[in-house]
Design a protein around this motif. Sequence first.
Motif, PDB file in Angstrom:
ATOM      1  N   ILE A 113     -10.468  -8.226   9.023  1.00  0.00           N
ATOM      2  CA  ILE A 113     -10.010  -8.111  10.412  1.00  0.00           C
ATOM      3  C   ILE A 113     -10.598  -9.251  11.227  1.00  0.00           C
ATOM      4  N   GLN A 114      -9.706  -9.980  11.918  1.00  0.00           N
ATOM      5  CA  GLN A 114     -10.167 -11.111  12.706  1.00  0.00           C
ATOM      6  C   GLN A 114     -10.206 -10.741  14.178  1.00  0.00           C
ATOM      7  N   THR A 115     -10.788 -11.632  14.980  1.00  0.00           N
ATOM      8  CA  THR A 115     -10.799 -11.425  16.421  1.00  0.00           C
ATOM      9  C   THR A 115      -9.358 -11.343  16.911  1.00  0.00           C
ATOM     10  N   PHE A 116      -9.062 -10.361  17.778  1.00  0.00           N
ATOM     11  CA  PHE A 116      -7.687 -10.273  18.272  1.00  0.00           C
ATOM     12  C   PHE A 116      -7.631  -9.698  19.670  1.00  0.00           C
ATOM     13  N   THR A 117      -6.495  -9.875  20.311  1.00  0.00           N
ATOM     14  CA  THR A 117      -6.208  -9.259  21.605  1.00  0.00           C
ATOM     15  C   THR A 117      -4.989  -8.387  21.409  1.00  0.00           C
ATOM     16  N   ALA A 163       6.139 -11.546  13.066  1.00  0.00           N
ATOM     17  CA  ALA A 163       4.940 -10.960  13.688  1.00  0.00           C
ATOM     18  C   ALA A 163       3.773 -10.977  12.697  1.00  0.00           C
ATOM     19  N   LEU A 164       4.088 -10.861  11.403  1.00  0.00           N
ATOM     20  CA  LEU A 164       3.020 -10.811  10.397  1.00  0.00           C
ATOM     21  C   LEU A 164       2.277 -12.133  10.263  1.00  0.00           C
ATOM     22  N   TYR A 165       2.960 -13.246  10.583  1.00  0.00           N
ATOM     23  CA  TYR A 165       2.234 -14.528  10.534  1.00  0.00           C
ATOM     24  C   TYR A 165       2.111 -15.194  11.916  1.00  0.00           C
ATOM     25  N   ALA A 166       2.275 -14.399  12.980  1.00  0.00           N
ATOM     26  CA  ALA A 166       2.135 -14.961  14.331  1.00  0.00           C
ATOM     27  C   ALA A 166       0.706 -15.429  14.575  1.00  0.00           C
ATOM     28  N   GLU A 167       0.571 -16.437  15.398  1.00  0.00           N
ATOM     29  CA  GLU A 167      -0.767 -16.942  15.722  1.00  0.00           C
ATOM     30  C   GLU A 167      -1.577 -15.849  16.425  1.00  0.00           C
ATOM     31  N   ASP A 168      -0.898 -15.050  17.273  1.00  0.00           N
ATOM     32  CA  ASP A 168      -1.585 -14.002  18.044  1.00  0.00           C
ATOM     33  C   ASP A 168      -1.386 -12.612  17.422  1.00  0.00           C
ATOM     34  N   ARG A 169      -1.216 -12.568  16.101  1.00  0.00           N
ATOM     35  CA  ARG A 169      -1.005 -11.271  15.424  1.00  0.00           C
ATOM     36  C   ARG A 169      -2.230 -10.376  15.612  1.00  0.00           C
ATOM     37  N   ASN A 170      -2.006  -9.082  15.488  1.00  0.00           N
ATOM     38  CA  ASN A 170      -3.138  -8.149  15.562  1.00  0.00           C
ATOM     39  C   ASN A 170      -2.865  -6.994  14.609  1.00  0.00           C
ATOM     40  N   PRO A 171      -3.902  -6.254  14.235  1.00  0.00           N
ATOM     41  CA  PRO A 171      -3.745  -5.242  13.172  1.00  0.00           C
ATOM     42  C   PRO A 171      -2.754  -4.131  13.509  1.00  0.00           C
ATOM     43  N   PRO A 215      -0.138 -16.275   3.125  1.00  0.00           N
ATOM     44  CA  PRO A 215      -0.172 -15.368   1.960  1.00  0.00           C
ATOM     45  C   PRO A 215      -0.312 -13.888   2.326  1.00  0.00           C
ATOM     46  N   GLU A 216      -1.084 -13.581   3.391  1.00  0.00           N
ATOM     47  CA  GLU A 216      -1.249 -12.151   3.748  1.00  0.00           C
ATOM     48  C   GLU A 216       0.053 -11.556   4.247  1.00  0.00           C
ATOM     49  N   ALA A 217       0.789 -12.351   5.019  1.00  0.00           N
ATOM     50  CA  ALA A 217       2.089 -11.879   5.514  1.00  0.00           C
ATOM     51  C   ALA A 217       3.035 -11.652   4.331  1.00  0.00           C
ATOM     52  N   MET A 218       3.023 -12.573   3.392  1.00  0.00           N
ATOM     53  CA  MET A 218       3.918 -12.439   2.225  1.00  0.00           C
ATOM     54  C   MET A 218       3.555 -11.185   1.422  1.00  0.00           C
ATOM     55  N   ALA A 219       2.252 -10.917   1.321  1.00  0.00           N
ATOM     56  CA  ALA A 219       1.818  -9.721   0.575  1.00  0.00           C
ATOM     57  C   ALA A 219       2.340  -8.464   1.270  1.00  0.00           C
ATOM     58  N   ALA A 220       2.295  -8.455   2.609  1.00  0.00           N
ATOM     59  CA  ALA A 220       2.778  -7.275   3.348  1.00  0.00           C
ATOM     60  C   ALA A 220       4.290  -7.106   3.153  1.00  0.00           C
ATOM     61  N   ILE A 221       5.021  -8.209   3.191  1.00  0.00           N
ATOM     62  CA  ILE A 221       6.488  -8.128   3.039  1.00  0.00           C
ATOM     63  C   ILE A 221       6.848  -7.630   1.632  1.00  0.00           C
ATOM     64  N   THR A 222       6.189  -8.167   0.631  1.00  0.00           N
ATOM     65  CA  THR A 222       6.525  -7.759  -0.745  1.00  0.00           C
ATOM     66  C   THR A 222       6.133  -6.292  -0.985  1.00  0.00           C
ATOM     67  N   SER A 230       8.738  -8.923  -5.747  1.00  0.00           N
ATOM     68  CA  SER A 230       7.600  -9.769  -6.133  1.00  0.00           C
ATOM     69  C   SER A 230       7.522 -11.044  -5.290  1.00  0.00           C
ATOM     70  N   ASP A 231       8.616 -11.383  -4.593  1.00  0.00           N
ATOM     71  CA  ASP A 231       8.609 -12.598  -3.784  1.00  0.00           C
ATOM     72  C   ASP A 231       9.353 -12.324  -2.473  1.00  0.00           C
ATOM     73  N   ALA A 232       8.731 -12.688  -1.347  1.00  0.00           N
ATOM     74  CA  ALA A 232       9.304 -12.301  -0.052  1.00  0.00           C
ATOM     75  C   ALA A 232      10.653 -12.986   0.222  1.00  0.00           C
ATOM     76  N   GLY A 233      10.689 -14.311   0.115  1.00  0.00           N
ATOM     77  CA  GLY A 233      11.924 -15.054   0.431  1.00  0.00           C
ATOM     78  C   GLY A 233      13.071 -14.650  -0.498  1.00  0.00           C
ATOM     79  N   HIS A 234      12.771 -14.600  -1.793  1.00  0.00           N
ATOM     80  CA  HIS A 234      13.824 -14.236  -2.764  1.00  0.00           C
ATOM     81  C   HIS A 234      14.218 -12.767  -2.614  1.00  0.00           C
ATOM     82  N   GLY A 235      13.227 -11.924  -2.315  1.00  0.00           N
ATOM     83  CA  GLY A 235      13.522 -10.500  -2.114  1.00  0.00           C
ATOM     84  C   GLY A 235      14.491 -10.312  -0.949  1.00  0.00           C
ATOM     85  N   LEU A 236      14.257 -11.058   0.130  1.00  0.00           N
ATOM     86  CA  LEU A 236      15.151 -10.950   1.291  1.00  0.00           C
ATOM     87  C   LEU A 236      16.536 -11.502   0.966  1.00  0.00           C
TER      88      LEU A 236
END
Length: 353
Positions: A2-6, A179-187, A274-281, A287-293
Motif C-alpha cells: 500500500i502506497q501513500t494515497f489520497t 483506474a488501476l494504473y492511474a497516477e492517483d490510484r488508491n486502494p 504489472p499490478e494493474a495487469m495482475a488485477a485485470i487477469t 492469462s494476459d490482459a490485452g489478449h483477454g480483452l
Amino acid sequence: MIQTFTYEALPIRVRFGRGTIAEAGDELSRLGTSRALVLTTPQQLEQGEMVGVLLGQAFVGLFAGAVMHTPVATTEQALIALREAKADCVVAIGGGSTTGLAKALARRTGVAQLVIPTTYAGSEMTPILGETEGARKTTIRSLDVLPETVIYDVDLTLGLPPALSATSGINAIAHAVEALYAEDRNPVISLMAEDGIRMLSAALPVLVSEPSDMEARTKALYGAWLCGCCLGAVGMSLHHKLCHTLGGSFNLPHAETHTVVLPHAVAYNATAAPEAMAAITRAMGTSDAGHGLFDLIKTLDAPQALSQLGMPQDGIKTVAELALENSYWNPRPITRDDILSLLQRAWRGERPQ
Ligand code: NAD
C-alpha cells in the motif's frame, strides 16, 4: 504494497435494484424539489413519458432532444424548456448523452439532478462534463455538475440492445482498467475497479445471447456503477486520451471506439503496470490482459477495427499528433512511432502487441 494515497468520496446518493424507479418521486422530495423536467433522447421518448406518469404532479415538462456529445445548441433549447416549465430539478433517463444534458443544465442553472442510467457508460458517477460547440469539445471537472441522486433500476436495462450492451459494457471496463494504473490510484478505487471488471466480463457474454437474463443484467449494471465510480475518482490515461481524440476528430461512436482501442492501450501499458495487469487477469480469469480483452470483444461479436467505424486510414497520423500534443500521465512513456503502430493495428483490427 500500500502506497501513500489520497481518497476523496463523491457525495452522490445511489439506489440500486429492480423496480427502484418507483422511488423517483420520494427521491425528488428528499432533494427538496417538486417540479421536474424529464430529459431523454428521441429514441427513449416512451421511457421519458413513463417517468412522467410515475412522478405525477411533480412532472412539469419533457425534453426528449438529448444527443451525443452534449452540443451547446441542444442545451440552449433545453434551457428554454426548463425555464418555461419553471422546473427546480431535472430527471434524466437514458445513457451518457442524456446525463450529459442534465449536467450541462445543472452547470448553467444549479438545478438538482436525479439520474436514471440505462446504459453502462458511467457518466452519472462523475463530476465531468464534455460539451461541444461546432467542432470544438471542451471538458470540465466540477462538483457543480455531479448528480445529487442516481437510481439504478436493472429492469430499465432489459431493452438495451445486445450490441450496445456489449460496447457500453466494454466502455465501462475501460474506466476500471485505467483506474488501476492511474497516477492517483488508491486502494478503495482499485477494489471497485477489479470487481467492476469481474462483473462485466462475466455478464457481457451472457447478455449478447440472452439479453433479458436477470442475473447477468444485474451484474452488468452493478459493474457499470463500480466502473463509473472509478472514472469519477481518478485520472485516466492513454486509452481515454486516444478515444477522446478519435471521437472528436472523426465523430466516431463513443462506446464502439472504446471497444476497439481498449485491448491495444492495455497491451501498450502492460510492461509498465504489472499490478494493474495482475488485477485485470484475476478479474477476467485470463492469462494476459490485452489478449483477454481482445478475445472477450471477439466473443461479443463487437467491433474490433477502427476501419469498421468509418475512420479514414489517412487520419491515423493526425490522431497520433493530437494524442501527443498535451502531456498527460501514462504508465509507459508515449512516443509518436509507438502510437502510430498501435493505431495502425487498431485500424486493421489486429491482435494487440
Ligand atoms: P447514449 O446515451 O448516446 O445512448 C446511445 C443510444 O442508446 C441512444 O439512442 C439512447 O437513447 C439509447 N439507449 C440508451 N439506453 C437504452 C435502453 N436501455 N434501451 C434502448 N435504448 C437505449 O450512449 P452512451 O454510450 O451511454 O453515452 C455516450 C455519451 O456519454 C458520449 O457523449 C460520451 O462522451 C458521454 N460520456 C460522458 C462521461 C462523463 O463522465 N462525462 C462518461 C461516459 C460517457
